[in-house]
Design a protein around this motif. Sequence first.
Motif, PDB file in Angstrom:
ATOM      1  N   ARG A   1       4.863 -20.251  21.548  1.00  0.00           N
ATOM      2  CA  ARG A   1       5.207 -21.671  21.575  1.00  0.00           C
ATOM      3  C   ARG A   1       5.721 -22.131  20.215  1.00  0.00           C
ATOM      4  NH1 ARG A   1       7.825 -24.600  23.971  1.00  0.00           N
ATOM      5  NH2 ARG A   1       7.371 -26.819  24.185  1.00  0.00           N
TER       6      ARG A   1
ATOM      7  N   THR B   1       0.235 -19.070  21.878  1.00  0.00           N
ATOM      8  CA  THR B   1       0.414 -20.064  20.814  1.00  0.00           C
ATOM      9  C   THR B   1       1.579 -19.689  19.910  1.00  0.00           C
ATOM     10  OG1 THR B   1      -1.948 -20.458  20.862  1.00  0.00           O
ATOM     11  CG2 THR B   1      -0.765 -21.281  18.961  1.00  0.00           C
TER      12      THR B   1
ATOM     13  N   ASP C   1      -5.915 -27.449  19.438  1.00  0.00           N
ATOM     14  CA  ASP C   1      -4.586 -27.068  19.891  1.00  0.00           C
ATOM     15  C   ASP C   1      -3.925 -26.221  18.801  1.00  0.00           C
ATOM     16  OD1 ASP C   1      -2.363 -27.476  21.874  1.00  0.00           O
ATOM     17  OD2 ASP C   1      -1.390 -28.276  20.085  1.00  0.00           O
TER      18      ASP C   1
ATOM     19  N   GLY D   1       0.818 -28.894  21.858  1.00  0.00           N
ATOM     20  CA  GLY D   1       1.617 -27.842  22.502  1.00  0.00           C
ATOM     21  C   GLY D   1       3.104 -28.172  22.542  1.00  0.00           C
TER      22      GLY D   1
END
Length: 875
Positions: free
Chosen positions: A340, A337, A565, A540
């Motif tokens: 990203r 995460t 998310d 994402g």
Amino acid sequence: QTIYLKDYEVPPFLVDHTDLRFELFEDGARVHSTLSMRRNPESAAGQPLELDGDSLELESVALDGQALSDGDYEATPASLRIDSVPDQFSLSVVTWIRPQDNTRLEGLYKSSGMFCTQCEAEGFRCITYYPDRPDVMARFRTRIEADQSRYPVLLSNGNDVERGELDDGRHYAVWEDPFPKPSYLFALVAGDLVEKKDQFTTVSGREIDLRMYVEPRNAEKCDHALVSLKKAMRWDEEVYGREYDLDIFMIVAVDDFNMGAMENKGLNIFNSSCVLASPDTATDMAFQRIESIVAHEYFHNWSGNRVTCRDWFQLSLKEGFTVFRDTQFSSDMGSPTVKRIEDASLLRTAQFAEDGGPMAHPVRPDSYMEISNFYTLTVYEKGCEVVRMIHTLLGPEQFRAGSDLYFERHDGQAVTTDDFVRAMEDASGRDLSQFRLWYEQAGTPRLTVEDEYDDAQGTYRLTIHQSVPATPGQPEKQPQHIPFAVGLIGEQGKALPLRLSADEDENDAPTQRVLELTGDSHTFTFHGLQARPVPSLLQGFSAPVRVDYPWTRDQLMFLMSHDPDGFNRWDASQRLASDVIESLMHQPKDVRTDRRLLTAYRHLLADRSLDQALVARMLQLPTVAALIEQSETADVQAIHEARRRVLTELAVELRDDLVACYRRNQESGEYRLEPEDIARRALKNTALAWLLHVKDEEGRMLAVKQFEGATNMTDRASALRALVNSDFEGDRQQALDRFYGQFKEDPQVVEQWFAIQASSPNAGSLAHVEALLEHEAFDWKNPNKIRSVVGAFAGQNLSRFHAKDGSGYRFLAKRILALDETNPQIAARLVSPLTRWRKFKNVYSEGMKSALETLRDKPDLSKDVYEVVHKSLKD
Ligand code: ARG
Ligand code: ZN
């Protein structure tokens, strides 16, 4: 002098074998080259032979062993032309070059006493006359001769086949590379270097010698790179089925380097700052960066070297794909995460800015003046996102099948992005014809989302409109194929099943769907809902686009604590904070920050269940750069001021929570580079920075203590940064002096020391930055030093750089003018903070524009700077 993709023609001559002999001396180098050439059967007959050169001094030319005389050829420093040659021949050329005087750092040059090369994109032509284009691939044999005591280590690509002694204390080594390669992948190193050895056994059982070569003082900073390399080699076997192909793999560190690193076949050359690390001298961020760059260069062995680019318009073929591979790798090695979030925020601030500015270009550009200017965020990072979207659309298995087909089909070839997409299509059976627009159209698509909830039906409708803005040379755009991942969050904070029809079973319906957008607008209806959900859009960051949806602050707070998310939790925190900051921008001083932001941050600081690395990220307020990017016309000072007000209020109100967070995450024992430890340090150091921002006395005590007692550079540099950014002027100076005294022998640490000051709105006043340029450790010949002072000031210290009196702009222009004479690549990169002048309010844009005009008016401007400046000023 513009080059167009549409003018591409196959090379008229091919090179089967390239034989090089380098005689290295203190006042220059003599390069003997013998090329076995033949006419390309696919090319028009009868063309003259024309080779590229750059600043070359020709000593002799021979054709098939016969010396040519003046009338037989035409030579300038930039080209060698022979009108009549047979269909097949051997051409021998001797050139004299001066690596000692090469300040451009392209071709063969000297960096702290060693010889090294950088040939991508067009540096090989600075060494000898050659068809210097990536679709000409040859087998290379390289003999290096040099003084044995000064240059005991002599390296080139491939395998070490012969060495020996010569007269006058000289020696030689011969290297042979069995794989045909373009000239941009050629490399040579000669120096007095220590060798660090390691080993790797490939999946098929081959033993590979791993070697790292560094200056003796850096001998203790190699472990991390070697560990990273072995991880990358294993990972590429497991995830992509790619095995290493030579018996030896070498890494060299050099201090003077224009970019991060270079994937030369079997001999990767790195900027020291991107490869050398020890816990005492490198921060967690540096360790992670090194791991990803070592992997990136290694991955190029397949995506770049075994399969290379047909021409430089295809640069993203190797870079976009390789960046995608390295982001997957980093994600597997750490917190996916957070990885990203880091990648997406770089994209959303810097790449979106490029896409919205005068240098905007497609992932596959269709024209350029100077290719060095196209090693951009668009080609690399947006290019990576494009490959990621293919991965999303095809799914991991089909993507892997496409990758296998691509490598198998094109091994040993120079190909195009279109060939890459075709392999993906052929392996998966999917039609990606509309998707190809991602390579062809510049600009960031914008999605405008509307929703409607029907209580009686229990349905929820999402309508999505797509538009792609006009960019220079591309006034009209077509809609693109966008994978748009969404979820819906219900009242209890639960991700709801997404039923696209009324008869879909709710147990079968997934909680995330990737909606495929292909037209100007689409409507999707979700069934079986009990109440209006909160949409979680572009989960994402499934596509490099902007999303507009009118979330309320309450909805954003809800997403911050409930979105499954992780990326969108972070995104909600940024949207909420941006909204609060923006609404304060032109408000009187006594208007307070929305209490909801405070509550949200208080919860975050106390949340021990969430990935702490994510918490540390969510606590960061949006940067000034991000806020500029989000605004219509930016008022930098107002943005900076509003952001500072919010930060101050948060830090004052949350003071006790910050102290508690700091103490809870304080160092416990030995330095480890595990994700939890990195997260703990990040959280603690964020808390510290906030406390010092409001001149908290306890914070100051903690910072000084941490600074003095730190067992690693992450903690030491964070404490230094916090002190430097504070108003405790006495402590600031003392810490800076002590830090420099302790680390002045280490260039990588001194670079951090420069950057911490130059990027600080407090310490980095223009006068102080000017003083840093006079510092004993500053060096105009070293790109890292220039980046850490001039680059950090113009790129990160935005409130100072955008001083309303224009002093920051004039400062930058003056430095660029000087650098244009010595290193045009670096000079051109430094222009970029000025290029988006149209994005700013008049008080700024006028000064930026006139700085650009100063640059434009310099006589003999380099091609590099010329291109950026002229495009920026166009109409
Ligand atoms: N191919 C290298 C990499 O991305 C970058 C080299 C760029 N060099 C240049 N002069 N533009 O790994
Ligand atoms: Zn690369």
